[in-house]
Scaffold this motif. Structure first.
Motif: not given
Ligand code: SAM
Length: 245
Positions: A161-162, A191, A213-214, A217
């Motif tokens: 979970f980001e 997400g 950092r984001i 997936t």
């Molecule tokens: N909700 C955000 C958005 O709309 O940009 C990002 C979603 S991310 C693209 C897809 C998935 O990758 C997330 O649901 C999570 O499971 C995982 N994820 C991405 N970055 C993460 C981080 N820094 N820590 C934990 N999980 C991450």
């Protein structure tokens, strides 16, 4: 595989006959997908079929210390194919695809069967390439609620979970033991909703961060598996004795 005998057909027979050009009397190593490697001497070889007599069977010690199941949200394009290949190389035991509120890709009957067949083929090739004798099982897609219902079958369930800001993934697996069954859940491009995060935590999943950092997936899935499998690998694996092709 009859007692003492291996019969190989299809692309692998063609590869042995036409690419490797192996002949009667040559030795091959065959991984049976359940953790054993069979050394066998070729008795007959054509493009259609290769028959070999087993001369030795060895356990293959390349499996990870923990049984990691990756739950991957369906995603667009070839992202899931990339995750299947890399997570297999890294050492996952199983993978289950799922849909959630924000998954963009919605499976339809025939198409999902074709995609599952393709993913399973990628997993088999990646397992062979990485010297694994076990091919990860691929399942799903299931709904998010159905996925959460599987959590009691694991020793540790982790939700990537980001917005998690107190527990890093590496810390969460610091006390994992060899043989533990671990589940890592990675969300779709959009997400997880707050409701889904709350439902997962209520179902005893632990929310974990992969850093500030984001990540995409597919990046999160591959990085998450790498962190878990590295952190739980207790010692360098013994170098596998050289096997014939
Ligand atoms: N909700 C955000 C958005 O709309 O940009 C990002 C979603 S991310 C693209 C897809 C998935 O990758 C997330 O649901 C999570 O499971 C995982 N994820 C991405 N970055 C993460 C981080 N820094 N820590 C934990 N999980 C991450």
């Amino acid at each position: 595989m009859a007692q003492g005998q291996i019969t190989i057909r299809g692309p692998q027979a063609r590869q042995i006959c036409s690419v490797l050009r192996l002949q009667v009397g040559d030795t091959i190593a065959a991984l049976d997908g359940s953790g054993c490697c069979h050394i066998a001497r070729i008795g007959s070889v054509t493009k259609a079929e290769v028959i070999a007599e087993i001369t030795d069977t060895r356990p293959v010690e390349t499996e990870a210390a923990v049984k990691l199941t990756l739950a991957q949200a369906l995603a667009k394009g070839n992202k899931v194919e990339l995750v299947v290949q890399k997570a297999t190389e890294l050492g996952i035991s199983e993978m289950v695809m799922f849909t959630s509120e924000r998954t963009i890709v919605r499976p339809d009957g025939d198409r999902i069967e074709a995609r599952l067949a393709r993913w399973r083929s990628i997993a088999r090739e990646a397992a062979e390439q990485s010297g694994r004798a076990v091919i990860p099982q691929l399942g799903g897609p299931v709904g998010f609620t159905e996925l959460l219902a599987q959590i009691p079958g694991f020793d540790l369930a982790l939700l990537a979970f980001e917005n998690e800001n107190s527990l890093l993934l590496g810390e969460a697996v610091a006390n994992a033991k060899a043989g533990d069954r671990i589940l890592l859940i990675v969300g779709p491009e959009g997400g997880f909703s707050e409701k889904e995060v709350s439902e997962a935590v209520t179902a005893d999943a632990v929310s974990v961060s992969l850093g500030a950092r984001i990540l995409r997936t597919e990046t999160a899935a591959i990085a998450g598996c790498a962190i878990i499998l590295h952190e739980t690998e207790r010692e360098c694996p013994a170098k596998q004795q050289e096997l014939p092709p």
